[in-house]
Design a protein around this motif. Structure first.
Motif, PDB file in Angstrom:
ATOM      1  N   ALA A  43      19.885  23.775  15.415  1.00 52.00           N
ATOM      2  CA  ALA A  43      20.542  22.672  14.694  1.00 52.00           C
ATOM      3  C   ALA A  43      21.653  23.266  13.846  1.00 52.00           C
ATOM      4  CB  ALA A  43      19.542  21.909  13.833  1.00 52.00           C
ATOM      5  N   ASP A  44      22.308  22.434  13.098  1.00 57.82           N
ATOM      6  CA  ASP A  44      23.340  22.890  12.172  1.00 57.82           C
ATOM      7  C   ASP A  44      22.708  23.894  11.209  1.00 57.82           C
ATOM      8  OD1 ASP A  44      25.131  23.213  10.080  1.00 57.82           O
ATOM      9  OD2 ASP A  44      25.720  21.108  10.023  1.00 57.82           O
ATOM     10  N   PRO A  45      23.232  25.111  11.124  1.00 61.38           N
ATOM     11  CA  PRO A  45      22.629  26.121  10.233  1.00 61.38           C
ATOM     12  C   PRO A  45      22.495  25.648   8.783  1.00 61.38           C
ATOM     13  CG  PRO A  45      24.230  27.133  11.689  1.00 61.38           C
ATOM     14  CD  PRO A  45      24.349  25.669  11.905  1.00 61.38           C
ATOM     15  N   ALA A  46      23.433  24.815   8.334  1.00 63.76           N
ATOM     16  CA  ALA A  46      23.333  24.303   6.963  1.00 63.76           C
ATOM     17  C   ALA A  46      22.102  23.413   6.810  1.00 63.76           C
ATOM     18  CB  ALA A  46      24.597  23.535   6.596  1.00 63.76           C
ATOM     19  N   VAL A  47      21.804  22.652   7.865  1.00 62.07           N
ATOM     20  CA  VAL A  47      20.610  21.794   7.836  1.00 62.07           C
ATOM     21  C   VAL A  47      19.357  22.660   7.817  1.00 62.07           C
ATOM     22  CG1 VAL A  47      19.223  20.175   9.196  1.00 62.07           C
ATOM     23  CG2 VAL A  47      21.689  19.793   8.901  1.00 62.07           C
ATOM     24  N   LEU A  48      19.340  23.703   8.636  1.00 65.02           N
ATOM     25  CA  LEU A  48      18.178  24.588   8.680  1.00 65.02           C
ATOM     26  C   LEU A  48      17.952  25.269   7.330  1.00 65.02           C
ATOM     27  CD1 LEU A  48      18.638  26.250  12.198  1.00 65.02           C
ATOM     28  CD2 LEU A  48      17.306  24.224  11.576  1.00 65.02           C
ATOM     29  N   ALA A  49      19.039  25.656   6.693  1.00 62.91           N
ATOM     30  CA  ALA A  49      18.910  26.280   5.376  1.00 62.91           C
ATOM     31  C   ALA A  49      18.292  25.309   4.378  1.00 62.91           C
ATOM     32  CB  ALA A  49      20.271  26.751   4.895  1.00 62.91           C
ATOM     33  N   ARG A  97      15.129  21.013   0.805  1.00 57.19           N
ATOM     34  CA  ARG A  97      16.105  20.066   0.278  1.00 57.19           C
ATOM     35  C   ARG A  97      16.599  19.081   1.328  1.00 57.19           C
ATOM     36  NH1 ARG A  97      20.646  21.813  -0.774  1.00 57.19           N
ATOM     37  NH2 ARG A  97      20.581  23.881   0.182  1.00 57.19           N
ATOM     38  N   PHE A  98      15.997  19.079   2.517  1.00 58.37           N
ATOM     39  CA  PHE A  98      16.477  18.221   3.607  1.00 58.37           C
ATOM     40  C   PHE A  98      15.640  16.944   3.656  1.00 58.37           C
ATOM     41  CE2 PHE A  98      16.993  17.331   8.319  1.00 58.37           C
ATOM     42  CZ  PHE A  98      18.290  16.885   8.193  1.00 58.37           C
ATOM     43  N   ASP A  99      16.302  15.790   3.734  1.00 62.45           N
ATOM     44  CA  ASP A  99      15.590  14.516   3.644  1.00 62.45           C
ATOM     45  C   ASP A  99      15.281  13.892   5.002  1.00 62.45           C
ATOM     46  OD1 ASP A  99      18.092  13.710   4.478  1.00 62.45           O
ATOM     47  OD2 ASP A  99      18.369  12.187   2.916  1.00 62.45           O
TER      48      ASP A  99
END
Length: 731
Positions: free
Chosen positions: A10-16, A22-24
């Motif tokens: 997935a988008d690395p920012a989402v994985l982080a 912090r992901f909703d």
């Protein structure tokens, strides 16, 4: 094991953000996802260094994602359910993947939740043990519309909010997750990343159970499947709770009614035997319990609840509370709960700033902070908050077969300036002091409960002259069935505590209540509030010597039972406990060994028996046609007398009170009919601790006008006494 490039997942920012908690929208990434003809599984477990998906006993390794500790991804062939096997430092565990399960809430739930009109809110939110997609587990759902993310935490995931982030349900503000293998007894909270970044762990606002204070977690409780056996009571309840039926209420604080085993409170199941037998033996028709919705602080007596949907664990789990209600019903007793929709405490695990915003409460302290109690006031104008409260009222009536709700502190809800100085409150839209939103909530609560559960009763503790409290909503009223008569209580207690020599100057404190006695459906209440916080016990309020104190109180109870209105006494008052109520100890049962205390107990028992057996004393409690003064103005002698009438054919009743310590012999008193009248109660009887003075059980009223009545009799009025006469229907 080779690591996977994050971009393949997935988008690395989402994985982080997943790794950081912090992901909703974790379901968009975690769990199974079909890519072409192959199923891909992504799992997150910060405690694992190896992960595999197990299908039919075969392991399909999941590769760690580079730069994302605890995150694993891989191909898992087929469509069969899988388990996740994690490993770390020689330790191995096998768990279901919560992210392989679809939503539980349906479209109708979602629509009603979004509208704030889900009348069965507890069936959608909270923690429910169910079977979902062939697997047994618990479904969790909570309303937190402004949260950045909501996680379920507990021992099952080391209270780590990164592990089980919940699914956001669109615009409803609700988050949900199905947790396989979790069930009855699981302790949990919701970890909420608030609207402005703060992190808090909150108990479930719709949780059905809680840990024993001072622990603060919610507990999964299965509330379905109880085997009720109270059909007989439920079928006749509507008749038993009408305004023309006898209602005499025994108000009880379970934590201090009886203590067991060196000091612990009585349990629900013990109360199902002991309290029920006692209340029935004393002739009460109802038991009223101080609030049992879960509360953190014993000293609040339950009036600062945190878990509105959870019977407090102090006395047992939910089904055991049902045992108490079921036993009461089988004994012919109704059960009323004190219900507190007026405010809630600021405990951090509760509703305060629930999703990082003033969600349940008003943001403006002039509307949202209770100065008297240092608590928070619900934002009644918010549809979801109104829904939360009204559905909670219905919940107790439906799920626990409770027969009524006594609503606490209604006056504080009705007025925006309640206990506030000028400039400390916000006027309504018309510039007035009435709280339109709270009024609407109370009306909706009464509409809903009376409409859905016929035969129940709601009671307002309301201390002002607000009109039509106990009149139907469609007639412009608040919709309550009854109202506590606080004015009567204040006036009569102020009178009876005075030395008899001074009572002539305050004579009409005892008569004033009749000016408004039929404007509402009143309950005459001598509640817990009158015997705490330095007010002393009922006995301690009485003037004079020991004998005079008891005689005063006996006469006062006789006055109360003869007066129009339903009855309520707080525990301990029925045997004239000498000390003020202490919530940390049981009431003083030992004092019943004293004949004067025992006599008081017998008096209350007999008052209840006479009241319930005499239609003239109850059938027109709320109807002015059932009352007529004989003597209301004899201030010099502190004497009162009146007639009570029931329906056609019911024998009339005459009540006479002498509130001086002087015996009146040969006292001429008017009677509504000539003939024999039985003296069915004399508070000076020896069995009650009196001196046995009276009229030898009966009097003969002769034709001849007196006190505006067509007949008269000469009576012996014992000092500090109440006499009750019933017309002998044979004459």
């Amino acid at each position: 094991m080779a690591q996977i490039d994050p971009n393949e997942v997935a988008d690395p920012a989402v994985l982080a953000r997943i790794v950081e908690g912090r992901f909703d929208d974790p379901f968009a990434v975690l769990g199974p996802h079909q890519r072409g003809s192959m199923r891909h599984v992504t799992a997150f477990d910060p405690g694992a260094i190896e992960m595999a998906a197990m299908v039919g006993g075969k392991a399909h390794p999941l590769n760690p994602v580079e730069g994302c500790p605890g995150l694993f991804h891989g191909k898992v062939p087929g469509a069969e359910p899988y388990l996740l096997r994690g490993r770390r430092d020689g330790e191995e565990w096998l768990v279901e993947d919560a992210y392989r399960f679809g939503p539980v809430l349906g479209e109708l739930d979602e629509y009603l939740l979004g509208e704030g009109r889900h009348q069965r809110l507890w069936q959608a939110l909270g923690a429910h043990v169910i079977e979902h997609q062939g697997t047994r587990g618990t479904h969790f759902a909570v309303w937190a519309p402004n949260a950045r993310r909501v996680s379920l935490v507990g021992d099952f995931n080391a209270w780590d909010g990164r592990r089980h982030v919940m699914r956001r349900r669109g615009a409803t503000g609700v988050w949900e997750i199905f947790m396989p293998d979790l069930g009855e007894g699981t302790a949990y909270k919701y970890e909420i990343l608030g609207a402005y970044g703060g992190l808090a762990q909150k108990a479930d606002p719709v949780g059905f159970g809680a840990q024993h204070p001072p622990a603060t977690a919610s507990v999964v409780r299965e509330i379905a499947g109880y085997g009720w056996s109270d059909g007989g009571w439920m079928g006749t309840r509507a008749e038993a709770q009408r305004i023309d039926r006898p209602i005499s209420i025994y108000e009880v604080h379970l934590g201090s009614w009886r203590r067991k085993d060196g000091g612990r409170p009585i349990s629900y199941r013990e109360a199902a035997v002991e309290l029920v037998e006692y209340a029935r033996g004393m002739g009460f028709t109802h038991i009223e319990l101080l609030p049992i919705s879960e509360y953190p602080f014993d000293g609040s007596w339950g009036y600062q609840p945190v878990g509105l949907f959870a019977p407090t664990i102090r006395f047992g789990p939910p089904h055991e509370f049902r045992d108490l209600v079921n036993a009461a019903h089988k004994a012919g007793l109704g059960v009323i709960l004190d219900w507190v929709p007026g405010h809630f405490p600021t405990d951090p695990h509760g509703l305060v700033q629930f999703d990082g915003t003033a969600l349940y409460e008003h943001a403006d302290p002039r509307e949202g902070f209770h100065q008297d109690w240092n608590t928070l006031i619900y934002n009644y104008g918010r549809s979801e908050v109104m829904n939360y409260l009204t559905s909670n009222a219905l919940y107790w009536l439906r799920e626990y077969h409770v027969d009524g709700l006594r609503v606490d502190a209604v006056a504080s809800m009705l007025y925006r300036d309640y206990s506030r100085a000028e400039g400390q409150w916000v006027p309504n839209k018309d510039g007035g002091r009435e709280n339109y939103e709270a009024i609407a909530m109370l009306q909706e609560m009464n509409r809903l409960t009376y409409g859905e559960e016929p035969g129940i009763m709601t009671v307002a503790e309301e201390s002002t002259s607000y009109p039509r409290v106990s009149r139907p909503v469609h007639e412009g009223g608040l919709g309550f069935g009854f109202k506590w008569n606080m004015g009567w209580m204040n006036d009569t207690l102020d009178y009876i505590k005075r030395e008899p020599i001074h009572r002539k100057h305050h004579h009409h404190q005892m008569t004033f209540g009749l000016h408004y006695a039929f404007s509402e459906n009143f309950i005459l209440s001598i509640s817990h509030d009158e015997v705490v916080h330095g007010k002393g016990s009922m006995l301690a309020k009485m003037p004079g010597s020991e004998w005079e104190k008891f005689a005063n109180l006996r006469a006062y109870y006789g006055f109360m039972w003869g007066h129009p209105g339903k009855k309520l006494l707080f525990m301990g008052q029925e045997f004239a406990q000498g000390s003020e109520w202490n919530h940390d100890a049981e009431i003083d049962w030992a004092c019943i060994g004293n004949p004067l205390h025992y006599g008081m107990q017998l008096l209350v028992r007999d008052l209840n028996a006479i009241y319930c057996a005499t239609p003239a004393l109850y059938a027109r409690d709320c109807d002015g046609a059932g009352f007529q003064w004989i003597e209301a103005n004899d201030a010099a002698h502190s004497i009162y007398a009146w007639v009570r009438r029931g329906g056609p054919g019911d024998p009339e009743v005459v009540v006479v009170c002498n509130f001086t310590p002087v015996e009146r012999s040969g006292w001429r008193m008017g009677f509504p009919q000539a003939g024999l009248w039985r003296e069915v109660l004399n508070t000076d009887a020896e069995v009650y601790g009196g001196a046995g003075r009276g009229n030898l059980g009966r009097i003969s009223a002769l034709p001849g006008e007196s006190h505006g009545q067509p007949a008269h009799a000469e009576l012996v009025l014992p000092p500090l006494s109440t006499l009750i006469f019933i017309k002998d229907d044979k004459t």
